[in-house]
Enzyme design. Structure first.
Site, PDB file in Angstrom:
ATOM      1  N   ARG A 170       1.183  -1.040   0.146  1.00  0.00           N
ATOM      2  CA  ARG A 170      -0.205  -0.129  -0.170  1.00  0.00           C
ATOM      3  C   ARG A 170       1.198   1.033   0.201  1.00  0.00           C
ATOM      4  NH1 ARG A 170      -0.372   2.766   4.994  1.00  0.00           N
ATOM      5  NH2 ARG A 170       0.127   2.109   6.324  1.00  0.00           N
ATOM      6  N   ARG A 174      -2.682  10.250   2.082  1.00  0.00           N
ATOM      7  CA  ARG A 174      -3.639  11.649   3.221  1.00  0.00           C
ATOM      8  C   ARG A 174      -3.977  12.327   2.762  1.00  0.00           C
ATOM      9  NH1 ARG A 174       0.937  11.713   8.411  1.00  0.00           N
ATOM     10  NH2 ARG A 174       1.203   9.364   8.139  1.00  0.00           N
ATOM     11  N   ARG A 247      20.440  -5.859   0.883  1.00  0.00           N
ATOM     12  CA  ARG A 247      20.984  -4.555  -0.016  1.00  0.00           C
ATOM     13  C   ARG A 247      21.552  -3.744   1.137  1.00  0.00           C
ATOM     14  NH1 ARG A 247      21.780  -2.933  -4.886  1.00  0.00           N
ATOM     15  NH2 ARG A 247      20.978  -0.748  -4.606  1.00  0.00           N
ATOM     16  N   ARG A 278      19.246  10.431  -0.216  1.00  0.00           N
ATOM     17  CA  ARG A 278      18.575  11.679   0.610  1.00  0.00           C
ATOM     18  C   ARG A 278      19.919  12.232   0.897  1.00  0.00           C
ATOM     19  NH1 ARG A 278      15.962   8.318   4.794  1.00  0.00           N
ATOM     20  NH2 ARG A 278      17.783   6.841   6.091  1.00  0.00           N
ATOM     21  N   GLU A 309      23.234   9.294   1.383  1.00  0.00           N
ATOM     22  CA  GLU A 309      23.222   7.422   1.555  1.00  0.00           C
ATOM     23  C   GLU A 309      22.502   7.278   0.220  1.00  0.00           C
ATOM     24  OE1 GLU A 309      19.981   5.365   3.394  1.00  0.00           O
ATOM     25  OE2 GLU A 309      20.687   6.975   4.761  1.00  0.00           O
ATOM     26  N   TYR A 357      13.018  -6.536   8.197  1.00  0.00           N
ATOM     27  CA  TYR A 357      13.790  -5.936   8.540  1.00  0.00           C
ATOM     28  C   TYR A 357      12.901  -5.001  10.035  1.00  0.00           C
ATOM     29  CZ  TYR A 357      14.403  -0.141   8.569  1.00  0.00           C
ATOM     30  OH  TYR A 357      15.079   0.717   8.608  1.00  0.00           O
ATOM     31  N   ASP A 359      11.837  -1.456  12.338  1.00  0.00           N
ATOM     32  CA  ASP A 359      12.487  -0.212  12.740  1.00  0.00           C
ATOM     33  C   ASP A 359      12.699  -0.358  14.527  1.00  0.00           C
ATOM     34  OD1 ASP A 359      11.402   1.165  10.735  1.00  0.00           O
ATOM     35  OD2 ASP A 359       9.190   1.195  11.516  1.00  0.00           O
TER      36      ASP A 359
END
Length: 376
Positions: A170, A174, A247, A278, A309, A357, A359
């Site tokens: 998804r 917003r 990666r 970025r 980066e 992965y 957070d």
């Protein structure tokens, strides 16, 4: 003898070590790097706390996790509001009414919804076969071309039409004028950086840095009743089924003689021709730093620190950052996990040991869950 040998002094390993030490267990923590903290390691340059391995913004809706990390540091009220740059155009992230107004001149949510739906209809994709088709079926042509395509292809090292569609399940759209990237209730960055948190967790625990587990495997394994291994699962088993894919990233950090380089902590570069994804300007993570009045200390006037980066292909010897969780790699991981589940002495944890992965808030929750399961 130690109760636990903990391989890796990142967030997962350090939390487990802290919880074990609190319960009277004797731990030895080792890390192949010359510093503690893993990828959340921060170092002070010109009075600014620099995130050495990319931006780390702590966010969670789990009150228990939030209160847990707050016992080690005071967190500021930083809100992640990245900006995306496509050529000479700037857009707010995540995709919201500010983004749509800049892109199409629309003002109301109904106008934005209509524009997106028109472009989805024009794409005419019913069953997406790859990431490109998936994105087009979710947000249409303009957002995809300017804000998704180039960035994604740089990040994964493949053309979007060659990437599996499930990578984008998804896309956050917003229909409000809200630039807050995360929906979580709690968000911030520790005043004074992340390294202090790990230092407090490891206080009173023996730590050996610049120590490669695989170069001293037999000796180190013999020292402890159990091992908590936060490195690469496939490496632990000497790649017996083949390599899992990752990666990697490369960072270029510069000290610049200017007060304010880009006006925001994170600016994403979404066109494919720009090699980095970025630029991070670290002083903006700490409230007041834009004025040269950092909470972290005395910032040299007229100075800022930026980090570019660059995504990179992973090969042995490189630091793995992102697991490539496509079908082939998940099937390969399942083979390794089947062996790992039979281990009585070794526990695998963290994003590399679990090939997932995470957070930071996920890492905290998983480490606490393991400590509870192991020691009650």
């Amino acid at each position: 003898m130690y109760d636990y040998l903990i391989v890796g002094s990142g967030l997962f390993g350090s939390i487990f070590a802290y919880e074990a030490n609190k319960r009277g267990k004797k731990c030895l923590v080792i890390d192949k790097r010359a510093h503690i903290g893993g990828n959340i390691y921060t170092v002070q340059i010109e009075g600014i706390h620099v995130h050495q391995y990319g931006a780390h913004i702590f966010h969670t809706s789990n009150k228990t996790v939030w209160e847990y990390v707050n016992q080690f540091a005071e967190f500021n009220r930083y809100t992640n509001s990245p900006v995306a740059r496509y050529k000479s155009e700037l857009y707010n992230m995540p995709f919201n009414m500010n983004t749509f107004n800049k892109m199409w001149g629309v003002i109301t949510p109904s106008e934005a919804k209509l524009k997106i739906q028109q472009q989805i209809n024009e794409a005419g994709i019913k069953e997406p076969r790859n990431l490109e088709e998936q994105a087009l079926s979710l947000v249409g042509r303009d957002i995809y071309q300017k804000l998704i395509k180039g960035y994604t292809e740089k990040q994964w090292g493949r053309r979007a039409a060659e990437l599996p569609s499930f990578i984008i399940k998804r896309l956050p759209v917003r229909f409000t004028y809200d630039n807050n990237y995360f929906d979580d209730k709690y968000q911030g960055i520790p005043v004074g950086g992340y390294t202090q948190i790990i230092e407090k967790m490891l206080r009173g625990i023996e730590v050996r840095l610049s120590t490669d587990f695989f170069k001293q495997r037999n000796e180190l394994t013999a020292l402890a009743d159990k091992i908590v291994f936060t490195g690469m699962l496939d490496e632990y088993y000497d790649y017996c089924y083949g390599e899992l894919e990752y990666r990697s990233l490369r960072f270029e950090t510069e000290v610049l003689a200017c007060e304010n380089y880009q006006g925001n902590a994170v600016v994403n570069y979404t066109e494919y021709e720009v090699p980095y994804t970025r630029i991070i300007e670290h002083k903006h993570f700490e409230l007041g730093c834009q004025k040269g009045d950092c909470q972290s200390g005395s910032v040299k006037a007229g100075t800022t620190v930026i980090t570019k980066e660059y995504p990179a292909a992973w090969q042995r010897g490189n630091e793995p950052y992102y697991p490539m969780n496509d079908d082939r790699n998940n099937e390969l991981f399942a083979k390794y996990k089947a062996i790992a589940d039979t281990e009585e002495k070794v526990i695998f944890g963290g994003r590399l040991g679990m090939y997932k992965y995470f957070d930071m808030h996920n890492v905290v929750a998983e480490a606490l869950k393991l400590a509870e399961k192991e020691m009650g």
